[in-house]
Each structure stands twice: as structure tokens, then as C-alpha cells.
Design a protein around this motif. Sequence first.
Motif, PDB file in Angstrom:
ATOM      1  N   THR A   1       0.943  -1.076   0.187  1.00  0.00           N
ATOM      2  CA  THR A   1       0.272  -0.466  -0.142  1.00  0.00           C
ATOM      3  C   THR A   1       1.345   0.807   0.664  1.00  0.00           C
ATOM      4  O   THR A   1       1.843   1.157   1.145  1.00  0.00           O
ATOM      5  CB  THR A   1      -1.508   0.027   1.374  1.00  0.00           C
ATOM      6  N   SER A   2       0.762   2.130  -0.938  1.00  0.00           N
ATOM      7  CA  SER A   2       1.426   3.123  -1.075  1.00  0.00           C
ATOM      8  C   SER A   2       0.842   4.452  -0.399  1.00  0.00           C
ATOM      9  O   SER A   2      -0.755   4.671  -1.410  1.00  0.00           O
ATOM     10  CB  SER A   2       1.978   3.393  -2.416  1.00  0.00           C
ATOM     11  N   LEU A   3       0.811   6.059  -0.156  1.00  0.00           N
ATOM     12  CA  LEU A   3       0.437   7.352  -0.323  1.00  0.00           C
ATOM     13  C   LEU A   3       0.798   7.688  -1.429  1.00  0.00           C
ATOM     14  O   LEU A   3       1.720   7.980  -1.769  1.00  0.00           O
ATOM     15  CB  LEU A   3       0.663   7.953   1.299  1.00  0.00           C
ATOM     16  N   VAL A   4      -0.686   8.275  -2.323  1.00  0.00           N
ATOM     17  CA  VAL A   4      -0.463   8.810  -2.950  1.00  0.00           C
ATOM     18  C   VAL A   4      -0.840  10.492  -3.102  1.00  0.00           C
ATOM     19  O   VAL A   4      -2.044  10.728  -2.875  1.00  0.00           O
ATOM     20  CB  VAL A   4      -0.503   8.094  -4.656  1.00  0.00           C
ATOM     21  N   PHE A   5       0.761  11.228  -3.525  1.00  0.00           N
ATOM     22  CA  PHE A   5      -0.317  12.822  -3.657  1.00  0.00           C
ATOM     23  C   PHE A   5       0.002  13.415  -4.969  1.00  0.00           C
ATOM     24  O   PHE A   5       0.768  13.747  -5.810  1.00  0.00           O
ATOM     25  CB  PHE A   5       0.334  13.165  -2.359  1.00  0.00           C
ATOM     26  N   ASP A   6      -1.572  13.558  -6.085  1.00  0.00           N
ATOM     27  CA  ASP A   6      -0.900  14.328  -7.076  1.00  0.00           C
ATOM     28  C   ASP A   6      -1.052  15.682  -7.469  1.00  0.00           C
ATOM     29  O   ASP A   6      -2.502  16.445  -6.100  1.00  0.00           O
ATOM     30  CB  ASP A   6      -2.248  13.832  -8.074  1.00  0.00           C
TER      31      ASP A   6
ATOM     32  N   SER B   1      -5.144  15.619  -5.339  1.00  0.00           N
ATOM     33  CA  SER B   1      -5.520  14.706  -4.865  1.00  0.00           C
ATOM     34  C   SER B   1      -5.060  13.748  -3.999  1.00  0.00           C
ATOM     35  O   SER B   1      -3.679  13.794  -3.973  1.00  0.00           O
ATOM     36  CB  SER B   1      -6.022  13.765  -6.012  1.00  0.00           C
ATOM     37  N   ILE B   2      -5.415  13.589  -2.916  1.00  0.00           N
ATOM     38  CA  ILE B   2      -4.329  12.119  -2.274  1.00  0.00           C
ATOM     39  C   ILE B   2      -5.101  11.080  -1.365  1.00  0.00           C
ATOM     40  O   ILE B   2      -6.650  10.950  -1.894  1.00  0.00           O
ATOM     41  CB  ILE B   2      -4.286  12.677  -0.440  1.00  0.00           C
ATOM     42  N   GLY B   3      -4.815  10.263  -2.035  1.00  0.00           N
ATOM     43  CA  GLY B   3      -4.940   8.682  -1.607  1.00  0.00           C
ATOM     44  C   GLY B   3      -4.100   7.145  -1.393  1.00  0.00           C
ATOM     45  O   GLY B   3      -2.991   7.330  -1.560  1.00  0.00           O
ATOM     46  N   LEU B   4      -5.102   6.065  -0.477  1.00  0.00           N
ATOM     47  CA  LEU B   4      -4.233   5.131  -0.388  1.00  0.00           C
ATOM     48  C   LEU B   4      -3.934   3.500  -0.964  1.00  0.00           C
ATOM     49  O   LEU B   4      -5.637   3.147  -1.685  1.00  0.00           O
ATOM     50  CB  LEU B   4      -4.975   4.863   1.384  1.00  0.00           C
ATOM     51  N   ILE B   5      -3.568   4.306  -2.021  1.00  0.00           N
ATOM     52  CA  ILE B   5      -3.923   3.251  -2.933  1.00  0.00           C
ATOM     53  C   ILE B   5      -2.906   1.526  -3.343  1.00  0.00           C
ATOM     54  O   ILE B   5      -1.509   1.721  -2.336  1.00  0.00           O
ATOM     55  CB  ILE B   5      -2.654   3.679  -4.216  1.00  0.00           C
TER      56      ILE B   5
ATOM     57  N   LYS C   1       6.326 -13.739  -8.819  1.00  0.00           N
ATOM     58  CA  LYS C   1       6.640 -12.810  -7.269  1.00  0.00           C
ATOM     59  C   LYS C   1       8.430 -11.765  -7.632  1.00  0.00           C
ATOM     60  O   LYS C   1       8.234 -10.624  -7.349  1.00  0.00           O
ATOM     61  CB  LYS C   1       7.759 -13.482  -6.199  1.00  0.00           C
ATOM     62  N   ARG C   2       8.630 -12.287  -9.210  1.00  0.00           N
ATOM     63  CA  ARG C   2       9.383 -10.719  -9.399  1.00  0.00           C
ATOM     64  C   ARG C   2       8.637  -9.936 -10.964  1.00  0.00           C
ATOM     65  O   ARG C   2       9.586  -9.530 -11.794  1.00  0.00           O
ATOM     66  CB  ARG C   2      10.648 -11.451 -10.115  1.00  0.00           C
ATOM     67  N   SER C   3       7.215 -10.290 -10.989  1.00  0.00           N
ATOM     68  CA  SER C   3       6.575 -10.032 -12.457  1.00  0.00           C
ATOM     69  C   SER C   3       7.119  -8.466 -12.413  1.00  0.00           C
ATOM     70  O   SER C   3       6.817  -8.280 -11.307  1.00  0.00           O
ATOM     71  CB  SER C   3       5.314 -10.734 -12.305  1.00  0.00           C
ATOM     72  N   PRO C   4       7.092  -7.625 -13.465  1.00  0.00           N
ATOM     73  CA  PRO C   4       6.524  -6.473 -12.742  1.00  0.00           C
ATOM     74  C   PRO C   4       5.116  -5.941 -13.565  1.00  0.00           C
ATOM     75  O   PRO C   4       4.922  -4.179 -13.254  1.00  0.00           O
ATOM     76  CB  PRO C   4       7.231  -6.129 -14.423  1.00  0.00           C
ATOM     77  N   MET C   5       4.649  -6.633 -13.655  1.00  0.00           N
ATOM     78  CA  MET C   5       3.145  -5.768 -14.147  1.00  0.00           C
ATOM     79  C   MET C   5       2.246  -5.606 -12.291  1.00  0.00           C
ATOM     80  O   MET C   5       2.340  -6.998 -11.634  1.00  0.00           O
ATOM     81  CB  MET C   5       2.061  -6.904 -15.058  1.00  0.00           C
ATOM     82  N   LEU C   6       1.470  -5.324 -12.197  1.00  0.00           N
ATOM     83  CA  LEU C   6       0.547  -4.720 -11.018  1.00  0.00           C
ATOM     84  C   LEU C   6      -0.466  -4.063 -11.250  1.00  0.00           C
ATOM     85  O   LEU C   6      -1.090  -3.388 -12.335  1.00  0.00           O
ATOM     86  CB  LEU C   6       1.683  -4.236  -9.585  1.00  0.00           C
ATOM     87  N   PHE C   7      -2.068  -4.901  -9.942  1.00  0.00           N
ATOM     88  CA  PHE C   7      -2.869  -4.284 -10.261  1.00  0.00           C
ATOM     89  C   PHE C   7      -3.323  -3.105  -8.947  1.00  0.00           C
ATOM     90  O   PHE C   7      -2.271  -3.694  -8.098  1.00  0.00           O
ATOM     91  CB  PHE C   7      -3.970  -4.947 -10.220  1.00  0.00           C
ATOM     92  N   SER C   8      -3.533  -2.379  -9.705  1.00  0.00           N
ATOM     93  CA  SER C   8      -3.826  -1.397  -8.130  1.00  0.00           C
ATOM     94  C   SER C   8      -5.055  -0.586  -8.504  1.00  0.00           C
ATOM     95  O   SER C   8      -6.302  -0.094  -9.469  1.00  0.00           O
ATOM     96  CB  SER C   8      -3.328  -0.288  -8.148  1.00  0.00           C
ATOM     97  N   ILE C   9      -5.457   0.247  -6.871  1.00  0.00           N
ATOM     98  CA  ILE C   9      -6.941  -0.007  -6.551  1.00  0.00           C
ATOM     99  C   ILE C   9      -6.710   1.395  -5.663  1.00  0.00           C
ATOM    100  O   ILE C   9      -5.805   0.996  -4.928  1.00  0.00           O
ATOM    101  CB  ILE C   9      -8.118  -0.560  -6.185  1.00  0.00           C
ATOM    102  N   GLY C  10      -8.106   2.692  -5.252  1.00  0.00           N
ATOM    103  CA  GLY C  10      -7.697   3.540  -4.180  1.00  0.00           C
ATOM    104  C   GLY C  10      -8.386   3.190  -3.481  1.00  0.00           C
ATOM    105  O   GLY C  10      -8.446   2.182  -2.559  1.00  0.00           O
ATOM    106  N   PRO C  11      -9.135   4.119  -2.268  1.00  0.00           N
ATOM    107  CA  PRO C  11      -9.548   4.966  -2.547  1.00  0.00           C
ATOM    108  C   PRO C  11      -8.941   6.600  -2.394  1.00  0.00           C
ATOM    109  O   PRO C  11      -7.909   6.309  -2.596  1.00  0.00           O
ATOM    110  CB  PRO C  11     -10.764   4.982  -1.383  1.00  0.00           C
TER     111      PRO C  11
END
Length: 384
Positions: A176-181, A214-218, A226-236
Motif C-alpha cells: 500500500t502506498s500513499l499517493v499525492f497528486d 488529490s490524496i489517496g491510499l492505493i 513474485k518478480r513480475s513487473p505487472m501490478l494491479f492497483s485500486i484506490g480510494p
Amino acid sequence: MQRAFLPFFLLMLMLVGRLNVARATGLRIPATVKDTIVVRLPNRATLTLTVRDAAQLRQLKNYHLDSLTSQLATYITRAETAAKTASTDQVTMEFYPDKDQPGKNLPEQVRITTHKKTENSSKVDVVLNKAFGLTVTTDEKGVKSYNTANTKTQEQRQAKRDSTRLKELERKSISTSLVFDLGLNSLVNQKQYFTAEGKPETVDLRPGGSRYVSIGLITYARLFGKRSPMLFSIGPEFSFNNYMLNGNDKWVITNGRTDVVREISGRQFEKTKLATSSINVPLMINLQLRDAHYKPTFTLGAGGFVGYRLSSWTKLKYTTEGTTYKDKNHDNYNLENFQYGLQGTIGYRGLEFFGKYNMNGLFKAGAGPDTQVLSFGIRIFGLN
């Protein structure tokens, strides 16, 4: 313990007597070494023994140091002879006591570096088994100095860091990452419309004042291993949009319509804006590439979002007779409650940009300007 150290004392006396100095440097001693024994001999020589912990100190009794002392004298003589005839200032030779005298539990390796004697000082470096050692240096005044050092190569330290990053990468399949746009808003696909008075009108925004935040917790979930460069992300995420007008226009709502009209009272506006707050849920597929040391490099994300408007208001700022006024009015201003659209990100290492396009209109059909919103800017925090 006393019997174990006696051969070391004899060895140091022999080294100081023949070469004026004995210096031994430990190999690969961790920086967290805590146990050190320093013995000062009557002839002003110093013996330093450094170990990683008390357990290693207790293991010294297993070494047949009396046999090693005798064998080491032969090694030093051979190294000294080689140094005298060498073309360089120093000669390094490696010996293997355990192979020369099997079954006596001697060190596996002894490396001796002999330096040519100069007017100021001379030294011999002796390293036992790449585990622990001592360093003694004598200058022209007979002053002794000693030290220990961690001799791990730069490649070994880099390999350890790479291993740590790889383990962390494989361990964190979900993070989980904090996102600030932070960015700007613009109106796109805008069509000319007619106000309630029948006048044709378009909306002219002030670029620097029409801000998007915007500020979100993605949450990111790794796909395909485990080493795949592909990820799925979701908000809010929570977002705030400002639409600030140019000139002396203002947002008004009359007869069920939202229009942009010119102020005719002579009042000069410093700011006149329409602002909204909303909650959005972005859904994206992300590509995150890494370099040979598993550090993030190029990132790319694409997907969409859905959201709901929480609040909206207008704000007028003006000065009259030296007094500054800020008029704020909350209303729905015929804005669409639900919103949806496309969004994407692109970045390299710590720098990342975002773009967001609202596919539905900003206002309800026939109740305000016919236009859509494009937001763009920089992402302060995000995928790591």
C-alpha cells in the motif's frame, strides 16, 4: 587461555626483533565487532586480537598455536627473502598451514605481505584464515599504532544490497502506498452555449489558478509471479478541483442554469472560482521495470476511475474601500454527481506524472456549459 596466548607473545617478539614492525590486518571483519583484547608487551610492541563475539574467542583454544608459531617463522623468512629481490615495494605470499601439517587444526590460510624497509618505517602484514588478525605499525620514533578494518570489496557490498532488495521484492506481493497528486485543470471539448439571456458564451479558465489536488491510499497487487513487473492497483482517493475564471467573470446559478456572466457593478474580482470535492476509485494496470540491482526505473500505468461528487461551492474575492471580502456560496451548481473517465501515469525512478480525463460532462446536460475536464500534473508519492 594463558597457554593459548603465550605462543602469540613469542611470535610478536620474533617479528619485532627481525623486522622492527609486525602488522596484520583482519579480513572481512564485520563493522559490528565488539570483543577486542589488547596486550602491550615489554618491548613496546602491541598485540591486538579482534573477534566477532565471545563464542569465536572461546574457539581459539582449538588452534595449535605453538605449532603455528614455528611454521609461521618459516613463512615470514621466505616472504622477507622474496621482498629483498622483488622489483616492487611489497610482496604478498599465501601459505596453507592446515595442508602442510594435516590434523593439527591450523588456520586454512596465512597471507603475508612484506614491505621493503625504508628509513622511516617497515611493516609486515599477516592475515590468518581470513577471519581475525592484528595490525601493528612502527614509525621512526618507535611509536606503535594498530587498527582493524572491514575489507569487504565494493562488489560484495553491492551483492548484499542487491540480495536484500530482491528478497523485499519477492516478499511484498501486496503493498500500500500513499499517493499525492498536484496539477492543473483545463476544460476540453468545450462547445459554445447560450446563456439565459441568449448570449453565446464559452468558459475561459485562468490556468495557474485552476488547480487539481488529490490524496489517496492505493493498494498494489503483483500479477504473474513474485518478480513480475505487472501490478494491479485500486484506490480510494479524495480529489479537489478548482475552476477559476479569467477576467471579471463569475459563476452564477439562475433559473436552474449555471452560467458564466460578466460583473457589471464595477466591482473588480481578484479571484472567482468554482470548486468541487469528490471521492474516486481508480483501477489501473501498472508496469514497473527495474535495473540490474532491482532498483525501480521506468513506470507506466493505465486504467480508469469512477467517482462521486461530495461538495461544490463558489468563492469571490474582491476589495472595496480598502476592505477585502471573500464571498463563499455552497450549491450543486448543476454539476454531475457521478463521474468516470480514463487516467494514466508515466515516470522514471523518483519522477512521475499523471493525466486524468473525465469522459462525462462537468455539468448536467442543458443546465450549464457543455464541456469535459482534463487534469494533469506531477505525482509526489506513488509506486515504489
